[in-house]
Every structure is written in C-alpha cells, then in structure tokens.
Write a protein that holds these residues in place. Structure first.
Motif, mmCIF file in Angstrom:
data_model
loop_
_atom_site.group_PDB
_atom_site.id
_atom_site.type_symbol
_atom_site.label_atom_id
_atom_site.label_comp_id
_atom_site.label_asym_id
_atom_site.label_seq_id
_atom_site.Cartn_x
_atom_site.Cartn_y
_atom_site.Cartn_z
ATOM 1 N N GLN A 84 0.856 -1.174 0.000
ATOM 2 C CA GLN A 84 0.000 0.000 0.000
ATOM 3 C C GLN A 84 0.895 1.228 0.000
ATOM 4 O O GLN A 84 1.801 1.341 0.814
ATOM 5 N N ILE A 85 0.636 2.119 -0.927
ATOM 6 C CA ILE A 85 1.400 3.352 -1.008
ATOM 7 C C ILE A 85 0.471 4.479 -0.604
ATOM 8 O O ILE A 85 -0.627 4.610 -1.138
ATOM 9 N N THR A 86 0.926 5.281 0.320
ATOM 10 C CA THR A 86 0.093 6.371 0.806
ATOM 11 C C THR A 86 0.599 7.699 0.252
ATOM 12 O O THR A 86 1.728 7.812 -0.218
ATOM 13 N N ALA A 87 -0.239 8.704 0.361
ATOM 14 C CA ALA A 87 0.129 10.039 -0.120
ATOM 15 C C ALA A 87 1.328 10.588 0.640
ATOM 16 O O ALA A 87 2.100 11.370 0.107
ATOM 17 N N GLU A 88 1.519 10.165 1.899
ATOM 18 C CA GLU A 88 2.644 10.653 2.686
ATOM 19 C C GLU A 88 3.971 10.180 2.101
ATOM 20 O O GLU A 88 4.994 10.832 2.239
ATOM 21 N N GLN A 89 3.974 9.035 1.438
ATOM 22 C CA GLN A 89 5.198 8.518 0.849
ATOM 23 C C GLN A 89 5.574 9.296 -0.409
ATOM 24 O O GLN A 89 6.748 9.355 -0.769
ATOM 25 N N TYR A 90 4.607 9.860 -1.069
ATOM 26 C CA TYR A 90 4.838 10.633 -2.291
ATOM 27 C C TYR A 90 4.145 11.976 -2.141
ATOM 28 O O TYR A 90 3.027 12.170 -2.619
ATOM 29 N N PRO A 91 4.815 12.923 -1.458
ATOM 30 C CA PRO A 91 4.172 14.219 -1.214
ATOM 31 C C PRO A 91 3.964 14.994 -2.512
ATOM 32 O O PRO A 91 4.613 14.732 -3.528
ATOM 33 N N ASP A 92 3.061 15.962 -2.437
ATOM 34 C CA ASP A 92 2.796 16.827 -3.586
ATOM 35 C C ASP A 92 4.077 17.522 -4.036
ATOM 36 O O ASP A 92 4.979 17.768 -3.231
ATOM 37 N N VAL A 93 4.134 17.824 -5.330
ATOM 38 C CA VAL A 93 5.269 18.554 -5.888
ATOM 39 C C VAL A 93 4.787 19.921 -6.363
ATOM 40 O O VAL A 93 3.628 20.107 -6.697
ATOM 41 N N GLU A 94 5.696 20.870 -6.370
ATOM 42 C CA GLU A 94 5.371 22.234 -6.779
ATOM 43 C C GLU A 94 5.664 22.420 -8.263
ATOM 44 O O GLU A 94 6.670 21.925 -8.766
ATOM 45 N N ILE A 95 4.762 23.107 -8.953
ATOM 46 C CA ILE A 95 5.031 23.544 -10.327
ATOM 47 C C ILE A 95 4.677 25.026 -10.415
ATOM 48 O O ILE A 95 3.977 25.562 -9.561
ATOM 49 N N HIS A 96 5.168 25.665 -11.458
ATOM 50 C CA HIS A 96 4.918 27.082 -11.671
ATOM 51 C C HIS A 96 4.179 27.262 -12.989
ATOM 52 O O HIS A 96 4.478 26.586 -13.968
ATOM 53 N N LYS A 103 2.141 29.577 -8.523
ATOM 54 C CA LYS A 103 2.686 28.269 -8.200
ATOM 55 C C LYS A 103 1.587 27.459 -7.543
ATOM 56 O O LYS A 103 0.679 28.005 -6.907
ATOM 57 N N THR A 104 1.649 26.170 -7.743
ATOM 58 C CA THR A 104 0.651 25.284 -7.182
ATOM 59 C C THR A 104 1.283 23.940 -6.874
ATOM 60 O O THR A 104 2.396 23.652 -7.312
ATOM 61 N N LEU A 105 0.568 23.141 -6.129
ATOM 62 C CA LEU A 105 1.014 21.791 -5.812
ATOM 63 C C LEU A 105 0.200 20.795 -6.613
ATOM 64 O O LEU A 105 -0.950 21.043 -6.947
ATOM 65 N N MET A 106 0.815 19.673 -6.905
ATOM 66 C CA MET A 106 0.111 18.620 -7.628
ATOM 67 C C MET A 106 0.659 17.269 -7.190
ATOM 68 O O MET A 106 1.739 17.180 -6.601
ATOM 69 N N ARG A 107 -0.080 16.230 -7.489
ATOM 70 C CA ARG A 107 0.362 14.872 -7.192
ATOM 71 C C ARG A 107 1.480 14.487 -8.159
ATOM 72 O O ARG A 107 1.414 14.832 -9.348
ATOM 73 N N PRO A 108 2.505 13.792 -7.692
ATOM 74 C CA PRO A 108 3.556 13.323 -8.602
ATOM 75 C C PRO A 108 2.948 12.439 -9.688
ATOM 76 O O PRO A 108 2.139 11.556 -9.408
ATOM 77 N N GLY A 109 3.270 12.708 -10.928
ATOM 78 C CA GLY A 109 2.726 11.938 -12.041
ATOM 79 C C GLY A 109 1.353 12.387 -12.480
ATOM 80 O O GLY A 109 0.775 11.811 -13.395
ATOM 81 N N GLY A 110 0.812 13.434 -11.840
ATOM 82 C CA GLY A 110 -0.506 13.940 -12.193
ATOM 83 C C GLY A 110 -0.454 14.779 -13.463
ATOM 84 O O GLY A 110 0.608 15.210 -13.915
ATOM 85 N N ILE A 111 -1.617 15.047 -14.021
ATOM 86 C CA ILE A 111 -1.695 15.817 -15.267
ATOM 87 C C ILE A 111 -1.792 17.314 -14.972
ATOM 88 O O ILE A 111 -2.210 17.735 -13.892
ATOM 89 N N LEU A 112 -1.429 18.113 -15.959
ATOM 90 C CA LEU A 112 -1.460 19.565 -15.831
ATOM 91 C C LEU A 112 -2.856 20.082 -15.499
ATOM 92 O O LEU A 112 -3.003 20.988 -14.683
ATOM 93 N N LEU A 113 -3.889 19.503 -16.082
ATOM 94 C CA LEU A 113 -5.256 19.949 -15.814
ATOM 95 C C LEU A 113 -5.591 19.822 -14.329
ATOM 96 O O LEU A 113 -6.243 20.693 -13.757
ATOM 97 N N ALA A 116 8.411 18.017 -11.174
ATOM 98 C CA ALA A 116 8.524 18.884 -9.999
ATOM 99 C C ALA A 116 9.303 20.144 -10.349
ATOM 100 O O ALA A 116 10.322 20.083 -11.037
ATOM 101 N N TYR A 117 8.804 21.277 -9.916
ATOM 102 C CA TYR A 117 9.395 22.608 -10.086
ATOM 103 C C TYR A 117 9.460 23.079 -11.537
ATOM 104 O O TYR A 117 10.087 24.078 -11.831
ATOM 105 N N GLU A 118 8.794 22.376 -12.417
ATOM 106 C CA GLU A 118 8.748 22.792 -13.822
ATOM 107 C C GLU A 118 7.910 24.063 -13.955
ATOM 108 O O GLU A 118 6.976 24.285 -13.196
ATOM 109 N N THR A 119 8.258 24.880 -14.933
ATOM 110 C CA THR A 119 7.456 26.056 -15.257
ATOM 111 C C THR A 119 6.692 25.784 -16.548
ATOM 112 O O THR A 119 7.285 25.399 -17.555
ATOM 113 N N ILE A 120 5.400 25.973 -16.483
ATOM 114 C CA ILE A 120 4.517 25.875 -17.638
ATOM 115 C C ILE A 120 4.114 27.296 -18.013
ATOM 116 O O ILE A 120 3.725 28.081 -17.151
#
Length: 138
Positions: free
Chosen positions: A21-33, A50-60, A127-131
C-alpha cells in the motif's frame, strides 16, 4: 512519454502484485509554476503562479488545484472526443479563430521553452517545472 507511462504502469502492477500500500505521505505533492503571458498586446492579465500537484498527475489537475487556492487564476477548457481537452480561455482571454489567436502551452522541462506535444489533459509536469500559457497567433 510512452516509456514513462509504461514505467508507471509496471510499477503500479508490481505494487498490486506484492500487495503493498502506497500512501500520499510517501509521495508528497510537488510544486510547479504556471506563467500566463500575452505575446500579442501585453494588455491582458498576466501572472506568475505556483501550485502543488500529485507526482505523475496531469497539468489539468494542477490547474484545478490552482483555481481552488487562487481566485486570480481562471481558465476554460473544452473537450474534443478525438483530441481531448483544449485550453480555450485563460484569465478571461479566449483564443479566436477569426483573429488566429490561441493559448500555446510551453514547458521549460528541457532547459528552454518548448511547446508541449500534448494538451493540458495529458501533459505530466515534473517537480518545479514552469509551464507557460502564451497567448499568441498562428
């Protein structure tokens, strides 16, 4: 992109096979700009966010999170059955076929600004990418 998706799918299958079982605490949100710019008139609302998103999540998904915590950022997308989500409007400014204007999506993932090869519904930021949402002409 295909290799990245294949890796994620293999990892997911392995986790399920092993019963882990993988929990959200093991993969914290990442910041993008996200930067909004207007290359046509420079009169429209522009901004840096800037906002936070789930690792591997989509831009939308990151955009939806951004609107929840920042009232200044707004967008509209339309869905096309063949091509997915199309970014139609940002901060009240819409692309227009008659004027040949649209919202170009750029990424600095390679170290320089390049157009993304997919739209907001498929693009997976790092993570930390600028769109950059760039209002421009074709």
């Amino acid at each position: 992109m295909a290799l990245r998706l294949f890796t994620v799918l293999c990892f997911t299958a392995l986790v399920q096979l092993l019963g882990l079982q993988i929990t959200a605490e093991q993969y914290p949100d990442v910041e993008i700009h996200i930067t909004v710019q207007d290359k046509i008139s420079n009169e429209h609302v522009q901004g840096n966010y800037k906002t936070l998103m789930r690792p591997g999540g989509i831009l939308l998904g990151a955009m939806k999170r951004l609107t929840e915590c920042n009232q200044d950022f707004k967008y509209n997308v339309t869905y096309n059955n063949d091509y997915g989500y199309y970014l139609e409007k940002v901060n009240g400014v819409a692309g227009n076929d008659a004027d040949h204007t649209y919202w170009q999506i750029l990424s600095n993932s390679s170290g320089k600004l390049d157009p993304t090869n997919v739209g907001v519904g498929c693009y997976i930021p790092k993570a930390y990418e600028t769109i950059v949402f760039n209002f421009t002409k074709w």
